[in-house]
Design an enzyme around this catalytic site. Structure first.
Site, mmCIF file in Angstrom:
data_model
loop_
_atom_site.group_PDB
_atom_site.id
_atom_site.type_symbol
_atom_site.label_atom_id
_atom_site.label_comp_id
_atom_site.label_asym_id
_atom_site.label_seq_id
_atom_site.Cartn_x
_atom_site.Cartn_y
_atom_site.Cartn_z
ATOM 1 N N ASP A 8 0.796 -1.232 0.000
ATOM 2 C CA ASP A 8 0.000 0.000 0.000
ATOM 3 C C ASP A 8 0.839 1.298 0.000
ATOM 4 O OD1 ASP A 8 -1.499 -2.239 0.837
ATOM 5 O OD2 ASP A 8 -2.983 -0.994 1.838
ATOM 6 N N HIS A 68 -10.254 1.150 0.442
ATOM 7 C CA HIS A 68 -10.251 2.620 0.313
ATOM 8 C C HIS A 68 -10.490 3.083 -1.124
ATOM 9 C CE1 HIS A 68 -9.403 3.873 4.371
ATOM 10 N NE2 HIS A 68 -8.535 2.884 4.489
ATOM 11 N N HIS A 176 -3.224 -4.497 3.128
ATOM 12 C CA HIS A 176 -4.246 -3.842 3.953
ATOM 13 C C HIS A 176 -3.818 -3.533 5.393
ATOM 14 C CE1 HIS A 176 -8.075 -2.530 5.615
ATOM 15 N NE2 HIS A 176 -7.979 -3.457 6.538
HETATM 16 FE FE LIG Z 1 -7.161 -1.346 3.000
HETATM 17 FE FE LIG Z 2 -4.093 0.436 2.882
#
Ligand SMILES: [Fe+2]
Ligand SMILES: [Fe+2]
Length: 260
Positions: A8, A68, A176
């Site tokens: 991420d 998101h 995540h």
């Molecule tokens: Fe996430």
């Molecule tokens: Fe994330």
């Protein structure tokens, strides 16, 4: 072939880490494909056409996302027009965008990439286990090199999907939680696995955000503004080497590179 997966990307510091560290990783490892999760790339929440372009411009070939996805409304344009952007496959039928793509790297066989989202402590999407099983079966008609980003909270859900897909896909990498796990391994059937790739962005933080407001939130239960932190920038992810004849993983290595 070698595939780099980047965990991420969080906000501007995360995008800067990709721009500055990826060229040096590419030189060191001669990668054939770079996949990055971009769900937090726009100010820490969601993704926009401009941030996606910045990430592609830095040398990323495919961007995956997660819960998101919807935080920036401009994402709709990306979902409709950008074939290099994936959203979790197990959103309800009719959701804009795509959950998988077949990518043709230079002088290499095609690679299928699947983006999937978990359901434990997360929104109740379609069952990722049944959804991915059918998709893998479909994609294996085209290629036996398949890479899965499983965006999920619970390590048990991630391990279970990895075990279910063992021998059917080349790699299952989790995203995540923003915390890199130390359980990288190749399962007996030849699937590389890592519960979580970690995140790319400021690590002097609480999973990418300034520390104090998060602590205040837990102390008081009152709303706070969670700004993206600035310091301790790292690029995190995993590098997977795949035998192109069998589609099985030969090697998986965690990546955690500091931006200095
Ligand atoms: Fe996430
Ligand atoms: Fe994330």
């Amino acid at each position: 072939m070698k595939i780099l997966f980047i965990g991420d990307i969080v906000g501007e510091p995360g995008r800067r880490a990709v721009k500055e560290i990826l060229p040096r990783l590419r030189r060191a490892h001669q990668m054939d494909l770079v996949i990055a999760n971009g769900e937090n790339s726009a100010g820490g929440s969601g993704i926009t056409p401009a941030t996606a372009q910045e990430i592609f411009g830095a040398g990323v070939d495919i961007i995956t996302t997660g819960d998101h996805l919807w935080d920036q409304k401009e994402v709709m344009g990306l979902l409709q027009n950008e074939s290099r952007l994936l959203r979790p496959l197990n959103y309800p039928q009719g959701t804009p965008g795509q959950g998988s793509v077949v990518y043709q790297a230079n002088n290499q066989p095609p690679v299928a990439i699947i983006n999937l989202q978990g359901r434990t402590f997360m929104p109740d999407l379609d069952n990722p286990f049944t959804t991915v099983r059918a998709e893998v079966e479909r994609l294996r008609q085209k290629t036996n090199i398949i890479f899965v980003d499983f965006h999920a909270e619970a390590t048990s859900e991630k391990a279970a999907i990895g075990r279910m897909l063992d021998g059917q896909v080349s790699a299952v990498i989790g995203t995540h939680t923003h915390v890199q796990t130390a359980d990288e391994q190749i399962f007996p059937g030849g699937t590389a696995f890592l519960s979580d790739a970690g995140f790319t962005g400021p690590h002097d933080s609480v999973i990418g955000r300034e520390i104090e407001p998060i602590i205040r939130r837990f102390l008081t239960l009152q709303p706070q503004r969670f700004t993206v932190a600035e310091k301790g920038i790292k690029l995190q992810g995993a590098l997977v080497e795949i035998d192109t004849h069998t589609g099985h993983a030969l090697k998986i290595e965690r990546i955690s590179e500091r931006l200095d």
